[in-house]
Design an enzyme around this catalytic site. Sequence first.
Site, short mmCIF file in Angstrom:
data_model
loop_
_atom_site.label_atom_id
_atom_site.label_comp_id
_atom_site.label_asym_id
_atom_site.label_seq_id
_atom_site.Cartn_x
_atom_site.Cartn_y
_atom_site.Cartn_z
N ARG A 145 -74.99 21.45 -126.00
CA ARG A 145 -76.20 21.16 -125.24
C ARG A 145 -76.51 19.67 -125.22
NH1 ARG A 145 -77.36 23.24 -121.29
NH2 ARG A 145 -77.42 21.11 -120.53
N LYS B 133 -88.92 1.97 -115.16
CA LYS B 133 -89.43 3.35 -115.21
C LYS B 133 -88.32 4.27 -115.70
CE LYS B 133 -92.72 2.39 -111.53
NZ LYS B 133 -93.12 2.65 -110.13
N GLU C 95 -94.59 -10.82 -107.73
CA GLU C 95 -94.94 -9.77 -106.79
C GLU C 95 -95.99 -10.29 -105.83
OE1 GLU C 95 -95.46 -5.36 -107.93
OE2 GLU C 95 -97.50 -6.14 -107.79
N ASP D 228 -94.25 -5.99 -102.21
CA ASP D 228 -94.64 -4.66 -102.68
C ASP D 228 -95.36 -3.87 -101.61
OD1 ASP D 228 -95.02 -2.60 -104.60
OD2 ASP D 228 -97.04 -3.32 -105.00
N LYS E 267 -97.19 -9.68 -111.76
CA LYS E 267 -97.65 -8.57 -110.92
C LYS E 267 -99.15 -8.67 -110.72
CE LYS E 267 -95.22 -4.82 -111.13
NZ LYS E 267 -94.64 -3.51 -111.56
#
Length: 290
Positions: A104, A139, A203, A224, A171
């Site tokens: 597994r 992410k 950004e 963005d 950002k």
Amino acid sequence: MAGDAFPREHLAADAEALARRALAEDGAEDVTSLVTVPAAQQAAARIEVREDLVLAGRLYADAVAVACGLAPVRWHAHDGDRLRGGSVAGDLEGPLRAILRAERTLLNVLQRAAGVATATRRYADLVAHTRCRVLHTRKTAPGLRLLDVHAVLAGGGEVHRLDLAHTVMVKDNHWQALRASGRTLAEALAEAHARGVAGLYVEVETLAQVEEACAAGATRLLVDNQSPERVGAWAQLARARSPGIEIEATGGITHANVAAYAEAGADFVSIGALTHSVRAADLALEVVAA
């Protein structure tokens, strides 16, 4: 290669550490196999490909096998190879108890890696007629970043930021912090440059931010959540203001529009879904002789 250098020399150590952690989640022993499988019973098994996919994660699968007392998998394909459903990716031999303990966990890492690689390859194929390159984001699944990025590379993508320590990425919240403190973007990027940081990414969500970032010395603009047409217009302006600046389209990139962003002039497209929403590839481990 885009962004941070990928620490390939660390992959083996990461694979071994991940194998230990993942196997520990299954407990100290496989009680089912202890009561059903004689200790001396040997077996052979194969890793079956149940759908078309791009293979990735061999090093991680091997680490699981070795941690269970088996030899590494005998692979019939390399990371990055396209495999057809119905084929066999590799074979295992050894004590059946060890094969069942590994099963597994080995499949978990292999299915995730192949799923990421397959998704990446689809995007890379859609922009292959341009110079645009596909990037991952941060992410990633906690604890699996190197596995995930390795799989993106196997699928034809490239490296973005691996961490927060080596590349500046200003950002929206950083823009707000600068405004609140009275500091300028140029001052922040100059300080980063003085610290030896080469990648100065900013950004941008407005034309005014494009102008300010170019004037401040940004090396890449992350455009963005804008349309391909706006990406193209801002890219043209930015390159006129700052020759050599890189343009990355981010936010809302899909199979339906990725080519449009590439054709509009984006050097890169970054896609969080490659890792945050990956569908595990369909692979199975089948015992074929015992």
